[in-house]
Design a protein around this motif. Structure first.
Motif: not given
Length: 216
Positions: A84-109
């Motif tokens: 979903p990080y591709h969805l924001p209209d603003d390019p910086l928001d997309r970059v930040l959403a990418y970073i959030d996505f990468r953080r969010d999938i860090i979990g488990g073993q």
């Protein structure tokens, strides 16, 4: 289509399925215990093929690793393309959403979220240049997917900054790979998530945006 041709197609499809199972088993093994500790016979067993079947598809463990790096890029590429990080209209928001996505999938073993290509690069950068180059391609090609959004954000916010979009895209990967090493050393995901949180704040500051408060 003749019966002989049909059987040939079925045989090819089964062969491709076996090849993909081998590569997926190799990726899982390397993520769990590293390239050096990954054994061909164990990979073959996990993939449901004989050792002879393994060597029907790959002439060596090294050839398998190179192909597995390509497989990793294909599988993760599909994940990131649909994220979903591709969805924001603003390019910086997309970059930040990418970073959030990468953080969010860090979990488990750690083997569930750390990077196969990064592990290969760390282990083989001197001993197996062919594998290292395949790992490099995986990491650098993924970084390249961020460059257009970073460049667009730079043009809007800081066009005269003395850094390039390519360099920042690679920096995001450097932080992520470092975070994965921290996770392996620490035995869990929390400090890795904190590192990625710091990356987000750094990028916000780089573009002149006030960082939002964050628990990570």
């Amino acid at each position: 289509m003749s019966e002989q041709t049909t059987q040939r197609h079925k045989g090819y499809a089964k062969g491709q399925e076996a090849r993909m199972r081998i590569l997926d088993a190799a990726i899982a093994s390397v993520r769990q215990k590293g390239y050096a500790a990954t054994r061909v016979d164990e990979v073959a067993s996990c993939a449901g093929v004989t050792k002879g079947g393994f060597f029907h598809h790959f002439s060596s463990k090294e050839e398998m690793a190179v192909a597995a790096a390509m497989r990793w890029s294909e599988v993760t590429g599909q994940l990131f393309e649909a994220a979903p990080y591709h969805l924001p209209d603003d390019p910086l928001d997309r970059v930040l959403a990418y970073i959030d996505f990468r953080r969010d999938i860090i979990g488990g073993q750690t083997d569930e979220f750390t990077c196969f290509a990064g592990t290969l690069a760390q282990e083989t950068h001197l001993s197996a240049p062919t594998i290292r180059d395949a790992a490099r391609a995986s990491i650098f090609d993924h970084a390249q997917t961020l460059t257009a959004d970073i460049e667009a954000a730079k043009s809007r916010s800081c066009p005269d900054a003395d850094w390039t979009a390519d360099s920042l895209a690679l920096h995001t990967q450097a932080v992520l790979q470092g975070a994965f090493i921290i996770a392996k050393a620490d035995g869990g995901p929390e400090r890795a998530r904190e590192s990625v949180g710091h990356l987000r704040r750094y990028v916000e500051l780089l573009f002149g945006r006030r960082p939002k408060s964050s628990a990570n």
